[in-house]
Design a protein around this motif. Structure first.
Motif, PDB file in Angstrom:
ATOM      1  N   ARG A   1      21.012  -0.234 -10.677  1.00 32.38           N
ATOM      2  CA  ARG A   1      20.300   1.009 -10.949  1.00 32.38           C
ATOM      3  C   ARG A   1      20.382   1.955  -9.747  1.00 32.38           C
ATOM      4  O   ARG A   1      20.596   3.153  -9.879  1.00 32.38           O
ATOM      5  CB  ARG A   1      18.837   0.684 -11.258  1.00 32.38           C
ATOM      6  N   LEU A   2      20.188   1.370  -8.558  1.00 30.96           N
ATOM      7  CA  LEU A   2      20.228   2.198  -7.356  1.00 30.96           C
ATOM      8  C   LEU A   2      21.625   2.781  -7.141  1.00 30.96           C
ATOM      9  O   LEU A   2      21.785   3.891  -6.664  1.00 30.96           O
ATOM     10  CB  LEU A   2      19.826   1.375  -6.135  1.00 30.96           C
TER      11      LEU A   2
ATOM     12  N   ALA B   1      13.428  -2.897  -7.828  1.00 31.54           N
ATOM     13  CA  ALA B   1      14.117  -1.632  -8.107  1.00 31.54           C
ATOM     14  C   ALA B   1      14.302  -1.428  -9.604  1.00 31.54           C
ATOM     15  O   ALA B   1      14.619  -0.338 -10.052  1.00 31.54           O
ATOM     16  CB  ALA B   1      15.476  -1.609  -7.414  1.00 31.54           C
TER      17      ALA B   1
ATOM     18  N   THR C   1      18.540  -8.671  -9.425  1.00 33.32           N
ATOM     19  CA  THR C   1      19.386  -8.134  -8.365  1.00 33.32           C
ATOM     20  C   THR C   1      20.486  -7.262  -8.966  1.00 33.32           C
ATOM     21  O   THR C   1      20.792  -6.183  -8.471  1.00 33.32           O
ATOM     22  CB  THR C   1      20.022  -9.285  -7.562  1.00 33.32           C
TER      23      THR C   1
ATOM     24  N   SER D   1      16.008 -10.656  -5.420  1.00 31.51           N
ATOM     25  CA  SER D   1      16.390  -9.614  -4.479  1.00 31.51           C
ATOM     26  C   SER D   1      16.637  -8.307  -5.236  1.00 31.51           C
ATOM     27  O   SER D   1      17.294  -8.314  -6.270  1.00 31.51           O
ATOM     28  CB  SER D   1      17.670 -10.015  -3.738  1.00 31.51           C
ATOM     29  N   PHE D   2      16.082  -7.264  -4.736  1.00 28.14           N
ATOM     30  CA  PHE D   2      16.185  -5.940  -5.350  1.00 28.14           C
ATOM     31  C   PHE D   2      15.512  -5.872  -6.729  1.00 28.14           C
ATOM     32  O   PHE D   2      15.675  -4.909  -7.456  1.00 28.14           O
ATOM     33  CB  PHE D   2      17.653  -5.471  -5.455  1.00 28.14           C
TER      34      PHE D   2
ATOM     35  N   TRP E   1      20.478  -5.771 -11.897  1.00 27.47           N
ATOM     36  CA  TRP E   1      19.903  -4.574 -12.513  1.00 27.47           C
ATOM     37  C   TRP E   1      19.313  -3.662 -11.447  1.00 27.47           C
ATOM     38  O   TRP E   1      19.483  -2.448 -11.476  1.00 27.47           O
ATOM     39  CB  TRP E   1      18.918  -5.026 -13.576  1.00 27.47           C
ATOM     40  N   GLY E   2      18.636  -4.240 -10.445  1.00 29.68           N
ATOM     41  CA  GLY E   2      18.015  -3.442  -9.388  1.00 29.68           C
ATOM     42  C   GLY E   2      19.064  -2.717  -8.555  1.00 29.68           C
ATOM     43  O   GLY E   2      19.023  -1.496  -8.405  1.00 29.68           O
ATOM     44  N   LEU E   3      20.006  -3.485  -8.035  1.00 29.54           N
ATOM     45  CA  LEU E   3      21.071  -2.861  -7.239  1.00 29.54           C
ATOM     46  C   LEU E   3      21.893  -1.904  -8.100  1.00 29.54           C
ATOM     47  O   LEU E   3      22.258  -0.818  -7.657  1.00 29.54           O
ATOM     48  CB  LEU E   3      21.982  -3.941  -6.652  1.00 29.54           C
TER      49      LEU E   3
END
Lengths: 901, 395
Positions: A276-277, B252, A270, B248-249, A272-274
């Motif tokens: 990155r975005l 990405a 989360t 979550s996410f 890293w994903g968030l």
């Protein structure tokens, strides 16, 4: 490693091993004993079948055959293939000290009741555990590495030396990539992958590391790491929180007993994903790095924002508490572009870390657990993450629970996969049988380094030569670009001191674990659990900086000596230079991150230096100095003995102790003493020094000791049965100081065991050198000659070792045992089995010298009597320890400690 | 007592505000028949009983001027206590709660001549919930698998319960009785996080827009599911289905996609699930800690939005293995304001504020879904709270 890229096309063929063999034998330089040469042959490895013997129970069917002289690394490996990193763990078989062919010592082992059979019956296999990381997207580097070391060709059972035929090998792998890369492994290496359950691996890895490594766990509060010693018997139950992409929360009740009790989907993925975005960062590390410079108050809604800068103290919320993560992004007319990526990264990090800390706390509470261990890639030794999680646990539990982290946190899964081999040989491993060493390359293989460690010595040296020297401190190593010839990866190296909370600075270094089954806890320690070898606590910043400086200043002398010891050849100069750079890098690393190498005492620091010397193949830097001083001292010994024999018993005892203290001035580890050497001959300095021994000494228990030895009021005290004399330096120290004292004990019928280093350290005398020294001394002294013969030290004497007991009761043997270490200090939790055996009948321990009696063990309590003798050759230590001055003397006599009785 | 005076002041003063970080919530009393002279006031025994409705309105905090206008034109003006300059004639004391009661006190005094009588936020919240649960039938309901089910709660068996108030952040309060409660936990991942992150990720302008978006999204595009890790199979050993969100996410990370490459709908959906799930889980863990079977969720984040409620319910159901139930309140956005409103009674001895005092006398007659705010000229979000018909006693 020229031509390595060809491997991608050619099936692995046996001839490939030529190179690999040459390489592997070099990189794991076991310190050679006398007469053993380092195996450097470039030829294809052949099994050395000499001295083969059955291992274990002879009644057993198909017993394993041990090949003690098989020089090859017998290895097996396990992998944890995660989404971003591959963690590889492999075992290499090593005989650390193979001096069994020393005839004299064999006799001693018999004398001490140690048969060869017993020596061989250790359930733990000696060898080394190596920890390596690769980036998952560079999996070919990992395959190359395995291939170059032929790790996949080993039978998975460590005590088998079979090389497997192609296509039959099995590797234990855990992690999500186990399935994904199975075909690749089959194709490239011809091995099958056996997938092990992730959680099971995680737990068994954590269990093993927490039990086997004394200070594996640490807390992290406000940037300060503190290592925690956990009693293996008091480990369970605990909560293990693995923060990967998601978070698993596991309650561990024992070996193989665990349950996933909770988890959360808000985890590292989360972040890293968030992240990155929101920030366009290219890597996880970049995102973490950004967070260091962030200010989350620009984007989080704080309690103060809601309450107009005031605390909501009624419910214990301060104005700076985050009321709503990202809550400020609501009310301002700002776009994503208007926020600093640093702030966003920090907000995210705090949001997720707090949340993980909170959910973990709630689960710990649920099961009444006090200890929560956090691991997984999200943690990565990242100071801010650890601090935030710790804060959350501390906050919610009101200080009742502790968030802890593991030094090997990235390797839990791989460790567990390794343990899942049916016979991994680690079951009965005890923490005292493990020694962690930090070979060169280790400073750079901490939490965030990928790619194999440096291979051979040459590679190490050229790596060191790439360092940029800045002042005395090495600060900016040049990251290696992936080279065509080696295929080795780039090393992310700390490049500057930077701010206190740099993301990579706090990544801890993971060394090679040496499994030394013969190590034991010194049986005479009053309370091994409470024993702390180090007198000086290096976690104190002042002490640490002082000693790091001392070591740093001493370095040029040491290098000169080391280079000179090998004739000052070009090769030696190059190695000496590389050693200096390497050791300076270690010191610089420690200045930057004191916890980098785990819990570190002065003893470990001094040992690190010796290890570093050995790594650059300086086997014995003080060899020639020691030899010269031994000869000079032996030459004046007869005069001294004559002088002693002319004295009364009482005067002699005092002179002997004075002599030990005076002779202890001959110490190459002390700067002050090195300067003295230029001012006189050995016997001059010795006599001058002895004459200056004005009592009372700074610590003076001599009267108590004298009473114990000679009795008082006409009462004859019983004599000591066996005295263990821990000796220090070569030359005058041992020959004019300790040997005469030993002779006095022998004369009284007390058995004497000289305890000396297994490996050279500075000018300390080693167990290997002692028999020659004793033989030299015995030429001038009947007492010593007879005792040495009885102790089997004079191997050419025609004495039957079994005869000694028939001699009259006042004659006693003189023996020599090695202590199992190669440091100027001694950690009595890890001594050789010989020493442990010798200690069984001992009722007196004499520790001599700064390293063994002051730096370490000054406060050690023993079950038997102890005499600690040293001259303090360091002003600061004198002030700290005995409130005295340089050249003050310590004579501490302690009756048996009652704590265990 | 002059009934006429009482009536005027009733109309103005029966107003309470909850000024949060994101939204301002208003509760005010609107007598039946409003402008009619007759009927709504029953005088008896020294008290006048006024029939009317409790009305609800909300504004975004950042548009606080709208709120000021609303109060000025629809409440103050309407009740005739206003100067021509738009402020009240006399200093009017109004119950207010929420962090903004401190922050905006000066503003209200300056612009409207209203002095805030500040009520503790949490106290108001709990009072509001207790009031609703005790007096309004069919206030609480469960929501599972798309089914809304009203729960009849025995007044005598109401306590203890866990109250989870999801505002910008989240407060978790253990309620043991009237005025007996304790904030035991909370989390910073709340409605503010949803809207804040949502705005950054989707460029949505408002909470409603974001919610609307999330309704149409598919979180699997961006969340890493258990199945994504285990190759489509369940990790049944530990009871995780392949569709459970592992991270979550998490997708990405590796997709190589930029923010622009994702549908805002999917992003909003992921975000909503992440936050709802997390709140559900932390609430459950806290309920477990104190052995509470009932968890009431309130606060503006819920908004009666089915998907949000469903996610929270599922989280509570999953972690408690069906033991604990998530319940929701129909007036969930106005708990604090309602609590502040009911707190007028606490000061009934104070003579200065005498005309303002009232108590809610009896149970609400009925709840109506009809829009009773047609006359309001200023835009306000008034559709979320249903008006409660009630009567009040004028002391």
């Amino acid at each position: 490693m020229a031509g390595r890229e060809d491997d991608e096309h050619d099936p692995p063929i046996l001839d490939d091993k030529t190179e690999a063999e040459a390489k592997s034998s070099e990189r794991d330089m076991a310190p050679p004993g006398p007469g053993t040469s380092i195996h450097r042959s470039g030829s294809r490895p052949q099994l050395d079948l000499s001295k083969a013997e059955i291992q274990g129970n002879f009644e057993e069917r198909d017993p394993t055959i041990l090949l003690p002289n098989q020089s090859d690394d017998i290895s097996h490996l396990a992998l944890d293939i995660g989404g971003s990193l591959i963690k590889l763990l492999y075992f290499s078989r090593h005989e650390d000290y193979s001096n069994d062919d020393d005839k004299g010592k064999k006799t001693i082992k018999e004398r001490l009741g140690l048969t060869n059979g017993k020596l061989r019956s250790y359930p733990v296999l000696g060898g080394r555990l190596h920890f390596v990381k690769f980036e998952t997207h560079k999996i070919n580097e990992c395959l190359d590495f395995i291939h170059s070391k032929q790790l996949h060709r080993r039978d998975p059972y460590p005590w088998s030396s079979k090389t497997l035929p192609l296509g039959t090998g099995v590797i234990k792998v855990t992690g999500g990539g186990a399935y994904k890369f199975a075909d690749l492994f089959k194709e490239r290496l011809g091995v099958s992958i056996e997938k092990e359950d992730e959680m099971h691996c995680l737990v068994s890895g954590a269990n093993f590391l927490l039990k086997a490594i004394r200070h594996e766990a640490y807390t992290h509060m406000e940037g300060e790491k503190e290592f925690v010693q956990i009693e293996p018997n008091d480990l369970y139950p605990y909560l293990l929180v693995n923060v990967g992409s998601g978070v698993s929360i596991i309650k561990v009740d024992g070996e193989g007993k665990f349950e996933r009790v909770s988890g959360t989907n808000v985890g590292g993925g989360t972040y890293w994903g968030l992240g990155r975005l929101l920030t366009k960062c290219k890597s996880f590390d970049e995102l973490l790095e950004l967070s260091q410079k962030g200010d989350n108050s620009t984007i989080d809604m704080l309690v103060g924002d809601i309450y107009g800068g005031m605390d909501y103290s009624k419910i214990g919320l301060s104005a700076s508490t985050i009321a709503s993560s990202f809550g400020k992004a609501i009310s301002e007319n700002k776009e994503l572009e208007d926020y600093r990526p640093q702030d966003i990264s920090l907000s995210l990090l705090r949001m997720i870390s707090y949340n993980i800390g909170q959910i973990s706390y709630l689960n710990a509470l649920r099961f009444g657990l006090k200890r929560i261990f956090f691991g997984g890639f999200f943690i990565r030794g990242h100071a801010y993450t650890m601090d935030t999680i710790s804060f959350a646990v501390h906050f919610w539990s009101k200080g009742d629970m502790q968030a802890m982290f593991l030094r090997h946190e990235g390797f839990l899964g791989a460790m567990g996969a390794f343990m899942s081999y049916e016979k991994h040989g680690l079951d009965d491993l005890m923490s005292h049988q493990l020694v962690e060493r930090f070979p060169m390359g280790a400073p750079y293989t901490g939490g965030n380094i990928h790619g194999p460690p440096l291979g051979d010595l040459n590679e190490k040296i050229s790596w060191m030569e790439k360092f940029v020297r800045r002042g005395t401190e090495i600060t900016a190593p040049v990251p290696m670009t992936p080279s065509k010839t080696t295929g080795l990866g780039g090393f992310d190296v700390p490049s500057s001191r930077g701010s206190a909370l740099r993301s990579d600075a706090s990544a801890l270094n993971v060394g090679v674990l040496h499994l030394v089954p013969t190590l034991e806890v010194f049986p005479l320690l009053a309370d091994p659990k409470m024993y702390e070898p180090n007198t000086i606590d290096l976690s104190d910043q002042g002490e640490r900086e002082y000693w790091l400086k001392v070591l740093s200043e001493h370095l040029p002398d040491l290098v000169d000596t080391a280079v000179a010891s090998e004739g000052g050849t070009e090769d030696a100069k190059r190695r000496g230079d590389a050693f200096a750079r390497a050791f300076s890098a270690h010191l610089a690393r420690l200045m930057e991150e004191p916890a980098a190498y785990g819990k570190l005492g002065l003893a470990n620091l001094l040992e690190l230096r010796e290890e570093c010397l050995r790594e650059f193949q300086f086997v014995d830097a003080y060899r020639s100095i020691k030899q010269r001083e031994n000869e000079a001292s032996l030459a004046v010994l007869p005069d001294l003995l004559e002088e002693l024999d002319s004295m009364s018993e009482e005067a002699r005892l005092l002179t002997l102790i004075e002599g030990v203290l005076a002779a202890n001035i001959f110490d190459w580890g002390s700067r002050a003493c090195v300067d003295l050497y230029h001012k006189g001959t050995i016997i001059e300095i010795y006599r001058m020094s002895r004459n200056k021994m004005q009592r009372p000494w700074r610590v003076d228990d001599f009267d108590a000791f004298k009473e114990r030895m000679l009795g008082s009021g006409g009462k004859q005290p019983h004599r000591h049965k066996r005295a263990l004399l821990f000796v220090d330096n070569s030359g005058a120290d041992v020959i004019l100081g300790m040997l005469p004292l030993a002779r006095e004990f022998l004369r009284r019928g007390t058995e004497v065991v000289l305890v000396a280093n297994s490996l050279p350290a500075l000018n300390d005398v080693t167990a290997m050198e002692l028999p020659d020294i004793v033989a030299g001394a015995a030429k001038h002294c009947d007492i010593l000659r007879r005792a040495a013969e009885m102790g089997g030290l004079l191997v050419d004497a025609m004495v039957n070792p079994g005869d000694w007991s028939k001699n009259d009761s006042t004659s006693a043997p003189l023996m020599v045992v090695e202590n199992g270490c190669g440091s100027p200090c001694i950690d009595l939790r890890q001594v050789s089995s010989e020493l442990a055996a010798a200690a069984k009948d001992a009722d007196l321990v004499v520790l001599e010298g700064m390293g063994r009696a002051l730096h370490t063990n000054f406060n050690a309590q023993f079950k038997c009597e102890a005499l600690k003798l040293a001259m303090v050759k360091n002003q600061r230590l004198a002030e700290k320890l005995i409130n005295g001055n340089i050249y003050d003397s310590v004579c501490r006599y302690e009756p048996p400690s009652l704590s265990q009785m | 007592m002059d009934p006429k005076n009482s009536r005027f002041s009733t109309q103005i003063s029966h107003l309470a505000l909850d000024i949060g970080g994101t939204l301002i919530k208003l509760v005010y009393f609107s007598p039946n028949g409003d402008n009619c002279e007759d009927g709504s006031i029953v005088v008896g025994n020294g008290c006048s009983v006024v029939q009317g409705r409790l009305c609800f309105a909300k504004f975004e905090t950042r548009k606080i001027d709208d709120c000021l206008d609303f109060i000025r034109f629809n409440i103050l003006q309407h009740s005739g206590v206003q100067h021509t300059n738009g402020t009240a004639r006399d200093k009017l004391s109004v119950k207010a709660t929420g962090g903004g009661a401190f922050k905006f006190a000066d503003l209200f005094k300056e612009k409207l001549g209203i002095v805030f009588d500040k009520e503790d936020e949490m106290h108001s919240l709990v009072c509001g919930v207790n009031f609703l649960l005790k007096t309004v039938p069919r206030e609480a309901f469960t929501y599972l698998d798309g089914q809304k089910e009203f729960v009849q709660i025995d007044h005598n068996d109401l306590y203890p319960y866990l109250l989870v108030n999801i505002g910008s952040g989240v407060s978790m309060i253990k309620v043991d009785g009237d005025g007996k409660y304790e904030r035991i936990s909370g989390t910073s991942l709340g409605g503010g996080t949803f809207l804040g992150l949502g705005k950054l990720l989707t460029k949505c302008k408002s909470f409603d827009e974001l919610l609307e978006l999330s309704h149409q999204g598919n979180n699997r595009v961006i969340d890493m599911l258990v199945g994504d890790i285990y190759g489509g199979t369940d990790y049944s050993k530990i009871g995780l289905s392949s569709t459970a969100i592992a991270s979550s996410f998490g997708k990405a990370i590796s997709d190589g996609k930029e923010l622009e490459d994702y549908q805002p709908e999917d992003v909003a959906r992921s975000l909503l699930r992440m936050i709802s799930n997390n709140i559900g889980q932390i609430a459950y863990l806290n309920a477990l800690r104190f052995g509470l079977k009932r968890i009431f969720f309130g606060g503006f984040f819920i908004r009666g939005l089915e998907y949000t409620m469903d996610t929270i319910s599922v989280a509570v159901h999953f972690w408690s293995r069906g033991e604990a139930k998530a319940m929701f309140l129909r007036h969930e956005g106005f708990l604090g304001a309602l609590g502040a409103f009911t707190s007028y009674k606490d000061q009934s001895h104070s003579t200065e504020l005498k005309p303002h005092h009232h108590t809610v006398e009896r149970a609400v007659l009925k709840c109506s879904d009809d829009d009773s705010f047609r006359h309001i000229p200023v835009t306000a979000n008034v559709n979320d709270g249903e008006a409660i018909e009630c009567s009040i006693n004028l002391v």
